[in-house]
Design a protein around this motif. Structure first.
Motif, PDB file in Angstrom:
ATOM      1  N   TYR A 197      14.163 -10.750   4.375  1.00 56.93           N
ATOM      2  CA  TYR A 197      13.910  -9.238   4.356  1.00 56.93           C
ATOM      3  C   TYR A 197      12.976  -9.106   2.888  1.00 56.93           C
ATOM      4  N   MET A 198      13.396  -9.432   1.808  1.00 47.09           N
ATOM      5  CA  MET A 198      12.858  -9.609   0.431  1.00 47.09           C
ATOM      6  C   MET A 198      11.612 -10.336   0.716  1.00 47.09           C
ATOM      7  N   TRP A 254       5.401 -10.423   0.733  1.00 50.84           N
ATOM      8  CA  TRP A 254       4.228 -10.715   1.383  1.00 50.84           C
ATOM      9  C   TRP A 254       3.498  -9.746   1.945  1.00 50.84           C
ATOM     10  N   ARG A 255       4.207  -8.505   2.099  1.00 52.95           N
ATOM     11  CA  ARG A 255       3.744  -7.207   2.648  1.00 52.95           C
ATOM     12  C   ARG A 255       3.246  -7.308   4.168  1.00 52.95           C
ATOM     13  N   PHE A 256       4.170  -7.834   4.788  1.00 54.93           N
ATOM     14  CA  PHE A 256       4.161  -8.410   6.055  1.00 54.93           C
ATOM     15  C   PHE A 256       3.944  -7.340   6.834  1.00 54.93           C
ATOM     16  N   LYS A 257       4.442  -5.986   6.782  1.00 55.23           N
ATOM     17  CA  LYS A 257       4.058  -4.617   7.485  1.00 55.23           C
ATOM     18  C   LYS A 257       2.568  -4.364   7.376  1.00 55.23           C
ATOM     19  N   ALA A 258       1.965  -4.785   6.112  1.00 49.76           N
ATOM     20  CA  ALA A 258       0.671  -4.216   6.130  1.00 49.76           C
ATOM     21  C   ALA A 258      -0.528  -5.190   6.878  1.00 49.76           C
ATOM     22  N   LYS A 302      -3.694  -5.012  13.958  1.00 47.78           N
ATOM     23  CA  LYS A 302      -3.760  -3.792  15.051  1.00 47.78           C
ATOM     24  C   LYS A 302      -4.898  -2.971  14.663  1.00 47.78           C
ATOM     25  N   ASN A 303      -5.336  -2.703  13.438  1.00 47.88           N
ATOM     26  CA  ASN A 303      -6.500  -2.023  13.248  1.00 47.88           C
ATOM     27  C   ASN A 303      -7.758  -2.947  13.513  1.00 47.88           C
ATOM     28  N   VAL A 304      -7.846  -3.992  13.348  1.00 47.38           N
ATOM     29  CA  VAL A 304      -8.944  -4.993  13.608  1.00 47.38           C
ATOM     30  C   VAL A 304      -9.091  -4.921  15.231  1.00 47.38           C
TER      31      VAL A 304
END
Length: 99
Positions: free
Chosen positions: A77-78, A83-87, A93-95
């Motif tokens: 989780y850390m 690595w800001r995986f959610k971003a 998804k936006n692309v």
């Protein structure tokens, strides 16, 4: 042949550059093909890296004690937070929605 090699060249640097003389629409299409190829290669690279990452965190954690699994889960989780995986997932998804 020896004379042409030893004669000073009258070419300039601009003469050595490639000049495209075809229709401009063809150049635009070729640029789109190149951009598509780059996007495909980047996506394939991401898929391979993602699959390796998922295989690394496979089912081998089920063989350990609950405490060791909890520590491993917290470490994962850390790593996701670092690595800001959610971003990254949200940007994909936006692309995808843009096209």
């Amino acid at each position: 042949m020896m004379q042409t090699i030893h004669q000073p060249s009258s070419f300039t640097e601009a003469d050595l550059l490639l000049k495209y003389t075809g229709p401009p629409a063809r150049a635009i299409v070729v640029n789109f093909f190149f951009a598509s190829l780059c996007c495909s290669l980047f996506t394939a690279f991401g898929a391979v890296i993602g699959k390796q990452w998922l295989n690394h965190y496979g089912t081998k954690s089920q063989l350990r004690s609950p405490c060791a699994r909890g520590i491993e889960r917290q470490r994962k989780y850390m790593g996701l937070e670092t690595w800001r995986f959610k971003a990254v997932v949200d940007s994909n998804k936006n692309v995808k929605e843009a096209f």
